[in-house]
Design a protein around this motif. Sequence first.
Motif, PDB file in Angstrom:
ATOM      1  N   THR A 215       0.829  -1.196   0.000  1.00 20.08           N
ATOM      2  CA  THR A 215       0.000   0.000   0.000  1.00 20.08           C
ATOM      3  C   THR A 215       0.872   1.259   0.000  1.00 20.08           C
ATOM      4  O   THR A 215       2.096   1.184   0.115  1.00 20.08           O
ATOM      5  CB  THR A 215      -0.898   0.025   1.248  1.00 20.08           C
ATOM      6  OG1 THR A 215      -0.059   0.173   2.414  1.00 20.08           O
ATOM      7  CG2 THR A 215      -1.700  -1.271   1.362  1.00 20.08           C
ATOM      8  N   VAL A 216       0.230   2.426  -0.096  1.00 13.16           N
ATOM      9  CA  VAL A 216       0.973   3.680  -0.027  1.00 13.16           C
ATOM     10  C   VAL A 216       1.602   3.858   1.352  1.00 13.16           C
ATOM     11  O   VAL A 216       2.666   4.482   1.487  1.00 13.16           O
ATOM     12  CB  VAL A 216       0.076   4.887  -0.365  1.00 13.16           C
ATOM     13  CG1 VAL A 216      -0.248   4.927  -1.842  1.00 13.16           C
ATOM     14  CG2 VAL A 216      -1.190   4.899   0.484  1.00 13.16           C
ATOM     15  N   ALA A 217       0.971   3.309   2.386  1.00 10.03           N
ATOM     16  CA  ALA A 217       1.569   3.361   3.723  1.00 10.03           C
ATOM     17  C   ALA A 217       2.881   2.577   3.746  1.00 10.03           C
ATOM     18  O   ALA A 217       3.864   3.004   4.358  1.00 10.03           O
ATOM     19  CB  ALA A 217       0.590   2.799   4.757  1.00 10.03           C
TER      20      ALA A 217
ATOM     21  N   ASP B 139      -0.805  -2.323  -4.761  1.00 12.41           N
ATOM     22  CA  ASP B 139      -2.226  -2.149  -5.019  1.00 12.41           C
ATOM     23  C   ASP B 139      -2.423  -0.969  -5.963  1.00 12.41           C
ATOM     24  O   ASP B 139      -1.462  -0.300  -6.342  1.00 12.41           O
ATOM     25  CB  ASP B 139      -3.019  -1.999  -3.714  1.00 12.41           C
ATOM     26  CG  ASP B 139      -2.735  -0.682  -2.967  1.00 12.41           C
ATOM     27  OD1 ASP B 139      -2.100   0.217  -3.544  1.00 12.41           O
ATOM     28  OD2 ASP B 139      -3.164  -0.574  -1.803  1.00 12.41           O
ATOM     29  N   HIS B 140      -3.668  -0.704  -6.368  1.00 11.08           N
ATOM     30  CA  HIS B 140      -3.906   0.288  -7.418  1.00 11.08           C
ATOM     31  C   HIS B 140      -3.534   1.699  -6.963  1.00 11.08           C
ATOM     32  O   HIS B 140      -3.088   2.523  -7.781  1.00 11.08           O
ATOM     33  CB  HIS B 140      -5.361   0.234  -7.887  1.00 11.08           C
ATOM     34  CG  HIS B 140      -6.349   0.766  -6.900  1.00 11.08           C
ATOM     35  ND1 HIS B 140      -6.765   0.064  -5.778  1.00 11.08           N
ATOM     36  CD2 HIS B 140      -7.005   1.963  -6.844  1.00 11.08           C
ATOM     37  CE1 HIS B 140      -7.627   0.778  -5.099  1.00 11.08           C
ATOM     38  NE2 HIS B 140      -7.792   1.938  -5.711  1.00 11.08           N
ATOM     39  N   VAL B 141      -3.672   1.992  -5.661  1.00 14.38           N
ATOM     40  CA  VAL B 141      -3.307   3.327  -5.172  1.00 14.38           C
ATOM     41  C   VAL B 141      -1.789   3.484  -5.161  1.00 14.38           C
ATOM     42  O   VAL B 141      -1.253   4.531  -5.548  1.00 14.38           O
ATOM     43  CB  VAL B 141      -3.892   3.575  -3.768  1.00 14.38           C
ATOM     44  CG1 VAL B 141      -3.583   5.001  -3.306  1.00 14.38           C
ATOM     45  CG2 VAL B 141      -5.395   3.337  -3.754  1.00 14.38           C
TER      46      VAL B 141
ATOM     47  N   ARG C 150       0.951  13.909  -4.504  1.00 10.10           N
ATOM     48  CA  ARG C 150       0.250  14.467  -5.666  1.00 10.10           C
ATOM     49  C   ARG C 150      -1.258  14.236  -5.640  1.00 10.10           C
ATOM     50  O   ARG C 150      -1.986  14.890  -6.391  1.00 10.10           O
ATOM     51  CB  ARG C 150       0.825  13.873  -6.966  1.00 10.10           C
ATOM     52  CG  ARG C 150       2.108  14.543  -7.424  1.00 10.10           C
ATOM     53  CD  ARG C 150       2.545  13.957  -8.757  1.00 10.10           C
ATOM     54  NE  ARG C 150       1.645  14.321  -9.825  1.00 10.10           N
ATOM     55  CZ  ARG C 150       1.983  15.075 -10.875  1.00 10.10           C
ATOM     56  NH1 ARG C 150       3.210  15.569 -10.965  1.00 10.10           N
ATOM     57  NH2 ARG C 150       1.113  15.324 -11.821  1.00 10.10           N
ATOM     58  N   PHE C 151      -1.735  13.325  -4.804  1.00 13.77           N
ATOM     59  CA  PHE C 151      -3.174  13.037  -4.799  1.00 13.77           C
ATOM     60  C   PHE C 151      -3.577  12.542  -3.408  1.00 13.77           C
ATOM     61  O   PHE C 151      -2.736  12.183  -2.586  1.00 13.77           O
ATOM     62  CB  PHE C 151      -3.533  11.998  -5.869  1.00 13.77           C
ATOM     63  CG  PHE C 151      -2.937  10.636  -5.620  1.00 13.77           C
ATOM     64  CD1 PHE C 151      -3.705   9.610  -5.100  1.00 13.77           C
ATOM     65  CD2 PHE C 151      -1.601  10.378  -5.919  1.00 13.77           C
ATOM     66  CE1 PHE C 151      -3.167   8.347  -4.868  1.00 13.77           C
ATOM     67  CE2 PHE C 151      -1.044   9.122  -5.701  1.00 13.77           C
ATOM     68  CZ  PHE C 151      -1.836   8.110  -5.167  1.00 13.77           C
ATOM     69  N   HIS C 152      -4.880  12.530  -3.156  1.00 13.56           N
ATOM     70  CA  HIS C 152      -5.385  12.141  -1.842  1.00 13.56           C
ATOM     71  C   HIS C 152      -5.178  10.640  -1.601  1.00 13.56           C
ATOM     72  O   HIS C 152      -5.607   9.807  -2.394  1.00 13.56           O
ATOM     73  CB  HIS C 152      -6.870  12.478  -1.723  1.00 13.56           C
ATOM     74  CG  HIS C 152      -7.160  13.951  -1.754  1.00 13.56           C
ATOM     75  ND1 HIS C 152      -6.705  14.819  -0.780  1.00 13.56           N
ATOM     76  CD2 HIS C 152      -7.847  14.716  -2.630  1.00 13.56           C
ATOM     77  CE1 HIS C 152      -7.103  16.042  -1.046  1.00 13.56           C
ATOM     78  NE2 HIS C 152      -7.793  16.015  -2.170  1.00 13.56           N
ATOM     79  N   ASN C 153      -4.523  10.316  -0.498  1.00 11.14           N
ATOM     80  CA  ASN C 153      -4.340   8.940  -0.055  1.00 11.14           C
ATOM     81  C   ASN C 153      -3.908   8.981   1.411  1.00 11.14           C
ATOM     82  O   ASN C 153      -3.666  10.057   1.961  1.00 11.14           O
ATOM     83  CB  ASN C 153      -3.324   8.194  -0.930  1.00 11.14           C
ATOM     84  CG  ASN C 153      -1.956   8.862  -0.922  1.00 11.14           C
ATOM     85  OD1 ASN C 153      -1.207   8.750   0.046  1.00 11.14           O
ATOM     86  ND2 ASN C 153      -1.620   9.575  -2.010  1.00 11.14           N
TER      87      ASN C 153
END
Length: 211
Positions: A46-48, A99-101, A132-135
């Motif tokens: 994940t982004v985390a 994952d997609h994010v 650059r984007f919400h996550n």
Amino acid sequence: MGLIGPGKTSANNTAEIVVQRYTEEARRALYFARHEAQRRREMTVTVADLLSGISVEENSRAVRIGHLKDNAFYLRWLSGLPASPSQVAPNHDGHPDLDHVARKAIACALLEADYDREYWIDTDHLLRGLLRFHNTANFALLKTELSLDAARKASRHDRKAFPPHKTPNMKVINYLVRKHAALWLPPLLSAACYLYILLQSVDSSVLRFAH
């Protein structure tokens, strides 16, 4: 093994060149991110996990510009990770994929490197890709008052102080030339045609006025 068509060959070559653009530090950060997910027995990165991976090495460009070590506990908590990395041995049976994010964040890192007109995709570009984007990682970083604009500015200063050691080879330079030519040539040609038509109309008006 199946045959690969021309389109797929081109896509594979482009992907290979993009992978070659990652610095050793950025590659290690991605490895650490996958390692983080494996320790939690997760099937996806994940982004985390990406933020955790970027934060591991003491003197990476991302750690310097984002003060990630100073905010390590806070960032893990805000992004939804355990307060400290799991001590459980990583599960090597699985191979967690992004994952997609996280994939979107990696794509944004490429855009950030292009924004800097830099060949190398470094850890600061991975960090800025998250911004650059919400996550969830973006939320955690914003809570430490690190914005995308601030990160870009810090990147410029850091890159002057610590310039990249490597230079791209000719194969990659040719790829970048073709990429930017494809990007800028059509609008330049359109502008040239418009200017030619404009000059022609001006000449015709001048001639009519003279007569």
